[in-house]
Design a protein around this motif. Structure first.
Motif, PDB file in Angstrom:
ATOM      1  N   LEU A  54       0.480  -1.942  -0.063  1.00  9.96           N
ATOM      2  CA  LEU A  54      -0.236   0.084  -0.101  1.00  9.96           C
ATOM      3  C   LEU A  54       0.607   1.435  -0.001  1.00  9.96           C
ATOM      4  N   SER A  55       0.404   2.299  -0.513  1.00 11.83           N
ATOM      5  CA  SER A  55       0.919   3.416  -0.259  1.00 11.83           C
ATOM      6  C   SER A  55       0.955   3.844   1.324  1.00 11.83           C
ATOM      7  N   LEU A  56       2.346   5.296   1.099  1.00 15.17           N
ATOM      8  CA  LEU A  56       2.558   5.313   2.740  1.00 15.17           C
ATOM      9  C   LEU A  56       0.988   6.318   3.077  1.00 15.17           C
ATOM     10  N   GLU A  57       0.815   6.613   2.072  1.00 18.76           N
ATOM     11  CA  GLU A  57      -0.325   8.343   2.439  1.00 18.76           C
ATOM     12  C   GLU A  57      -1.841   6.675   3.042  1.00 18.76           C
ATOM     13  N   PHE A  58      -1.735   5.892   2.445  1.00 18.70           N
ATOM     14  CA  PHE A  58      -3.130   5.649   2.199  1.00 18.70           C
ATOM     15  C   PHE A  58      -3.449   4.694   3.731  1.00 18.70           C
ATOM     16  N   ARG A  59      -1.677   3.881   3.499  1.00 18.67           N
ATOM     17  CA  ARG A  59      -1.465   3.291   5.060  1.00 18.67           C
ATOM     18  C   ARG A  59      -1.918   3.908   6.501  1.00 18.67           C
ATOM     19  N   ASP A  60      -1.080   5.065   6.501  1.00 18.63           N
ATOM     20  CA  ASP A  60      -1.555   5.826   7.628  1.00 18.63           C
ATOM     21  C   ASP A  60      -2.911   5.905   7.618  1.00 18.63           C
ATOM     22  N   MET A  61      -3.764   5.919   6.409  1.00 17.09           N
ATOM     23  CA  MET A  61      -5.206   6.837   6.736  1.00 17.09           C
ATOM     24  C   MET A  61      -5.415   5.716   6.646  1.00 17.09           C
ATOM     25  N   LEU A  62      -5.639   4.286   6.524  1.00 16.22           N
ATOM     26  CA  LEU A  62      -6.393   2.977   6.793  1.00 16.22           C
ATOM     27  C   LEU A  62      -5.772   2.526   8.634  1.00 16.22           C
ATOM     28  N   GLU A  63      -4.801   2.887   8.949  1.00 20.22           N
ATOM     29  CA  GLU A  63      -4.097   2.618  10.504  1.00 20.22           C
ATOM     30  C   GLU A  63      -4.575   3.538  11.405  1.00 20.22           C
TER      31      GLU A  63
END
Length: 424
Positions: A53-62
């Motif tokens: 996953l992209s870092l931006e989306f993973r941060d949002m997901l977590e």
């Protein structure tokens, strides 16, 4: 840019979750959404695990769900990693947490010859729609070789999505069903072996993953074997009898292809295919909870047996008296006392064919070339001499002529002379 994240449903696969996000994201093409959430622009959606996953989306997901919870509860990671050795299991887990590509190379995933498809249970679809307003793909329906729903005892229905990941797209289950409709499927009785296996595996995949145990699954299964399937000393398994009784026990199971050789690999810790390991554990009547916690593991029988033999020897008994007491051959007792079984096994180098003296063979073939070719032409006047024919005359494989440069030159010269004589 994705501004809204819907909650992930119980037992929902990450692929199914991304499909639902894509539908509500406002993107008109799945590739645009994929380029936003995936780390690589050419990434194909992964059905059973999590794409990088992209870092931006993973941060949002977590912010909504911890990544390790997403990995352990909404992918097949626990199914494939559970029975690996501690070192391999830890390495696979650390690699998965970093969300790197090619996670499959760390897990014992076998490639099936026949293509199979993402499936759904019609009754699960009805329940999901009543509770959540939409249906989704369940993790418990993605297990290879299991084609029945463990909750409703009915056969799963295949969708149009092949479970191989090639050219995969983000298509939610609700969209697939809206086109084809919800199909009905056959129901099984509770006692059917397919249902019993599905329920057993489903219970296993929902057990917590034990990351700390260093017990090998082969040792645990050996300890749990009944006495009738192990030798008196306990080190050797009677795989012929075990294989025979397992075939009877699993009679009627749709996907059963375990052989005696494969059982040997499992008990030698050379096979980590979870489906086959789970079938062995189910046959041994190990509960899913006990299996996942390795409950009841004791010292291997042969170690206890050897200790008892040495104790009797220290008490002054000879090998024949010990053999009678332990109900084994006196030679086994003698080997134990000599420490033969304790010696580490040596890996013998594989057999290699002896090297051939190609120079001598080349000389011999060149000397016999003219006579053999002439005799062959007499019996086959219209034949055209080629490398294949010469190889047959000298009982050589065609590819072995690469080691005979002078013979190859003679064949070339012969062809040239023969072609010139034809033209004149």
């Amino acid at each position: 840019m994705i501004k809204y994240l819907a909650p992930i449903y119980p037992d929902e696969s990450v692929y199914s979750y991304l499909c639902r996000l894509y539908v509500h994201s406002g993107f008109v093409w799945h590739r645009g959404f994929a380029n936003t959430v995936f780390a690589r622009w050419n990434e194909n959606p992964e059905y059973n695990f999590i794409n990088p996953l992209s870092l931006e989306f993973r941060d949002m997901l977590e912010r909504f769900i911890p990544y390790n919870e997403l990995l352990l509860e909404h992918t097949l990671f626990t199914y494939y990693a559970r029975f690996l050795s501690k070192e391999k299991r830890s390495r696979a887990y650390e690699y998965a947490l970093t969300n790197e590509p090619l996670l499959r190379q760390y897990l014992p995933i076998t490639q099936r010859k026949n293509e199979y498809y993402l499936s759904y249970c019609p009754k699960c679809v009805e329940e999901d729609r009543r509770q959540y307003g939409e249906c989704y793909f369940h993790i418990q329906h993605l297990i290879p070789s299991v084609h029945v729903c463990p909750l409703h005892n009915c056969e799963l229905v295949d969708t149009v999505l092949p479970n191989k990941g090639r050219n995969a797209t983000l298509i939610p289950l609700e969209q697939i069903i809206s086109i084809s409709g919800v199909e009905t499927s056959a129901e099984y009785e509770e006692t059917n072996i397919n249902i019993r296996v599905a329920k057993y595996i489903n219970e296993v995949i929902h057990q917590p993953l034990n990351m700390d145990t260093d017990i090998l699954i082969s040792d645990y299964l050996t300890v749990k074997l009944k006495d009738e399937y192990v030798s008196i000393r306990g080190e050797r398994r009677k795989l012929v009898e075990l294989n025979r009784d397992m075939m009877v026990f699993f009679d009627g199971l749709e996907f059963y292809d375990i052989t005696k050789q494969q059982l040997s690999y499992i008990f030698k810790n050379d096979c980590f295919e979870p489906y086959k390991i789970l079938l062995v554990a189910m046959f041994e009547d190990i509960t899913p909870k006990d299996l996942c916690t390795y409950k009841g593991y004791v010292e291997p029988k042969h170690i206890t047996f050897d200790k008892r033999v040495r104790e009797l020897s220290q008490q002054g008994k000879n090998t024949y008296e010990i053999a009678n007491a332990m109900n084994v051959c006196h030679e086994v007792v003698r080997q134990i006392l000599m420490g033969t079984y304790d010696k580490p096994k040596t890996n013998h180098s594989p057999y290699r064919c002896p090297k051939r003296d190609w120079s001598t063979i080349d000389d011999k073939c060149c000397k016999e070339f003219n006579s053999k070719v002439e005799n062959y032409i007499v019996s086959n006047p219209k034949a055209i001499i080629s490398r294949r024919i010469v190889g047959e005359l000298f009982d050589l494989k065609d590819k072995s002529l690469r080691n005979l440069p002078r013979l190859q030159q003679m064949i070339s010269d012969y062809k040239q002379i023969h072609n010139q004589s034809k033209s004149t």
